[in-house]
Scaffold this motif. Structure first.
Motif, mmCIF file in Angstrom:
data_model
loop_
_atom_site.group_PDB
_atom_site.id
_atom_site.type_symbol
_atom_site.label_atom_id
_atom_site.label_comp_id
_atom_site.label_asym_id
_atom_site.label_seq_id
_atom_site.Cartn_x
_atom_site.Cartn_y
_atom_site.Cartn_z
ATOM 1 N N LEU A 1 -27.459 18.392 -24.979
ATOM 2 C CA LEU A 1 -26.195 17.835 -24.491
ATOM 3 C C LEU A 1 -25.717 16.681 -25.363
ATOM 4 O O LEU A 1 -26.503 15.802 -25.722
ATOM 5 C CB LEU A 1 -26.381 17.332 -23.052
ATOM 6 C CG LEU A 1 -25.160 16.731 -22.367
ATOM 7 C CD1 LEU A 1 -24.094 17.799 -22.139
ATOM 8 C CD2 LEU A 1 -25.557 16.078 -21.048
ATOM 9 N N SER A 2 -24.430 16.685 -25.680
ATOM 10 C CA SER A 2 -23.829 15.548 -26.386
ATOM 11 C C SER A 2 -22.379 15.407 -25.953
ATOM 12 O O SER A 2 -21.743 16.372 -25.522
ATOM 13 C CB SER A 2 -23.923 15.715 -27.900
ATOM 14 O OG SER A 2 -23.180 16.831 -28.326
ATOM 15 N N LEU A 3 -21.873 14.194 -26.066
ATOM 16 C CA LEU A 3 -20.472 13.929 -25.762
ATOM 17 C C LEU A 3 -19.684 14.075 -27.047
ATOM 18 O O LEU A 3 -19.889 13.330 -28.006
ATOM 19 C CB LEU A 3 -20.317 12.517 -25.187
ATOM 20 C CG LEU A 3 -18.910 12.098 -24.817
ATOM 21 C CD1 LEU A 3 -18.319 13.016 -23.748
ATOM 22 C CD2 LEU A 3 -18.902 10.655 -24.344
ATOM 23 N N GLY A 4 -18.811 15.068 -27.101
ATOM 24 C CA GLY A 4 -18.046 15.346 -28.319
ATOM 25 C C GLY A 4 -16.880 14.397 -28.512
ATOM 26 O O GLY A 4 -16.630 13.915 -29.614
ATOM 27 N N SER A 5 -16.152 14.099 -27.431
ATOM 28 C CA SER A 5 -14.996 13.211 -27.520
ATOM 29 C C SER A 5 -14.537 12.882 -26.105
ATOM 30 O O SER A 5 -14.998 13.468 -25.134
ATOM 31 C CB SER A 5 -13.858 13.882 -28.290
ATOM 32 O OG SER A 5 -13.389 15.020 -27.593
ATOM 33 N N PHE A 6 -13.621 11.929 -26.007
ATOM 34 C CA PHE A 6 -12.938 11.712 -24.736
ATOM 35 C C PHE A 6 -11.536 11.221 -25.010
ATOM 36 O O PHE A 6 -11.238 10.682 -26.075
ATOM 37 C CB PHE A 6 -13.705 10.789 -23.776
ATOM 38 C CG PHE A 6 -14.073 9.426 -24.290
ATOM 39 C CD1 PHE A 6 -13.233 8.342 -24.103
ATOM 40 C CD2 PHE A 6 -15.284 9.217 -24.919
ATOM 41 C CE1 PHE A 6 -13.583 7.083 -24.547
ATOM 42 C CE2 PHE A 6 -15.654 7.964 -25.360
ATOM 43 C CZ PHE A 6 -14.793 6.893 -25.176
ATOM 44 N N GLU A 7 -10.670 11.478 -24.032
ATOM 45 C CA GLU A 7 -9.267 11.113 -24.186
ATOM 46 C C GLU A 7 -8.741 10.536 -22.890
ATOM 47 O O GLU A 7 -9.321 10.724 -21.823
ATOM 48 C CB GLU A 7 -8.433 12.327 -24.613
ATOM 49 C CG GLU A 7 -8.432 13.443 -23.600
ATOM 50 C CD GLU A 7 -7.760 14.710 -24.110
ATOM 51 O OE1 GLU A 7 -6.844 15.192 -23.410
ATOM 52 O OE2 GLU A 7 -8.160 15.200 -25.170
ATOM 53 N N TYR A 8 -7.618 9.844 -23.006
ATOM 54 C CA TYR A 8 -6.973 9.187 -21.871
ATOM 55 C C TYR A 8 -6.522 10.219 -20.840
ATOM 56 O O TYR A 8 -6.012 11.276 -21.181
ATOM 57 C CB TYR A 8 -5.782 8.383 -22.380
ATOM 58 C CG TYR A 8 -5.142 7.488 -21.355
ATOM 59 C CD1 TYR A 8 -5.825 6.390 -20.851
ATOM 60 C CD2 TYR A 8 -3.866 7.748 -20.900
ATOM 61 C CE1 TYR A 8 -5.236 5.566 -19.910
ATOM 62 C CE2 TYR A 8 -3.258 6.918 -19.968
ATOM 63 C CZ TYR A 8 -3.947 5.828 -19.470
ATOM 64 O OH TYR A 8 -3.365 5.018 -18.534
ATOM 65 N N ASP A 9 -6.721 9.877 -19.579
ATOM 66 C CA ASP A 9 -6.293 10.732 -18.476
ATOM 67 C C ASP A 9 -5.179 10.011 -17.713
ATOM 68 O O ASP A 9 -4.690 8.978 -18.147
ATOM 69 C CB ASP A 9 -7.491 11.034 -17.566
ATOM 70 C CG ASP A 9 -7.281 12.248 -16.673
ATOM 71 O OD1 ASP A 9 -6.220 12.893 -16.746
ATOM 72 O OD2 ASP A 9 -8.187 12.564 -15.883
ATOM 73 N N VAL A 10 -4.814 10.502 -16.572
ATOM 74 C CA VAL A 10 -3.772 9.916 -15.731
ATOM 75 C C VAL A 10 -4.162 8.487 -15.349
ATOM 76 O O VAL A 10 -5.295 8.240 -14.934
ATOM 77 C CB VAL A 10 -3.593 10.776 -14.455
ATOM 78 C CG1 VAL A 10 -2.534 10.198 -13.553
ATOM 79 C CG2 VAL A 10 -3.242 12.205 -14.827
ATOM 80 N N PRO A 11 -3.246 7.519 -15.475
ATOM 81 C CA PRO A 11 -3.592 6.132 -15.123
ATOM 82 C C PRO A 11 -3.935 5.986 -13.650
ATOM 83 O O PRO A 11 -3.474 6.763 -12.812
ATOM 84 C CB PRO A 11 -2.328 5.340 -15.479
ATOM 85 C CG PRO A 11 -1.242 6.329 -15.644
ATOM 86 C CD PRO A 11 -1.870 7.657 -15.912
#
Length: 193
Positions: free
Chosen positions: A56-66
């Motif tokens: 398991l690894s975290l590939g990326s993350f992005e902004y979601d709904v405020p």
């Protein structure tokens, strides 16, 4: 994110550990580990890397709904490498079958936390991991929406043991003696409108 109440603080580490533990319980014959296990394997030899493995690894993350909680709402994009040995005549089928079972397990799973359920995104051959060139790897990708950080709302609400009601104009501190304790009988007597 508006439909999900996240009461406890979630960090990436907490979520990763929860996902790994859930995978260990669901797939007890698989070696569940973080991506660092691949780099350690490279220096110490393949014999220390037990197969099949779920890496398991975290590939990326992005902004979601405020949010209104002053937390950072993000969509985490996880990469889970399903790794099997090339030895044996059914290696390609075995890795695909395990990848499908893992994808099914992940989809909608909250991993024991009060977060939105994970969403399966895709699965396919992992042709871009040079550390796995002599093995049979597949990549399962999934997303998880979470709020990172501490909420600005402090949950110190105490559920009352007793509830009292009164009708206008006999309300407020000056009319405390006119309030009645709510019981089944009082509820039945209250006006419907």
């Amino acid at each position: 994110m508006a439909d999900t109440v996240q009461a406890e603080e979630i960090t990436i580490e907490v979520l990763q550990l929860a996902i790994e533990e859930a995978l260990r319980e669901a797939f007890p014959k698989a070696n569940v580990c973080g991506y660092d296990a691949l780099t350690q394997r490279k220096g110490s030899g393949r014999k220390h890397f037990n197969l099949p493995a779920l890496v398991l690894s975290l590939g990326s993350f992005e902004y979601d709904v405020p949010t209104t909680t002053e937390q950072l709402a993000v969509i985490l994009r996880w990469e889970l490498r399903v790794v099997c040995s090339k030895k044996g005549g059914k290696a390609e089928l075995e890795v695909r079958e395990l990848a499908a079972r893992v994808a099914s397990f992940i989809n909608g799973n909250r991993f024991g936390l009060k977060v939105k359920g994970a969403q399966f995104v895709s699965a396919g051959e992992d042709q871009f991991s040079p550390d796995l060139v002599a093995l049979e790897p597949w990549l399962v990708e999934f997303e998880q929406s979470v709020c990172l950080g501490t909420s600005c709302f402090i949950d110190d609400f105490i559920t009352p043991d007793e509830v009292y009601v009164s009708m206008e104009p006999d309300t407020g501190l000056d009319n405390i003696d006119k309030y009645e304790r709510v019981t089944e009988d009082v509820i039945d007597e209250l006006p419907t409108s």
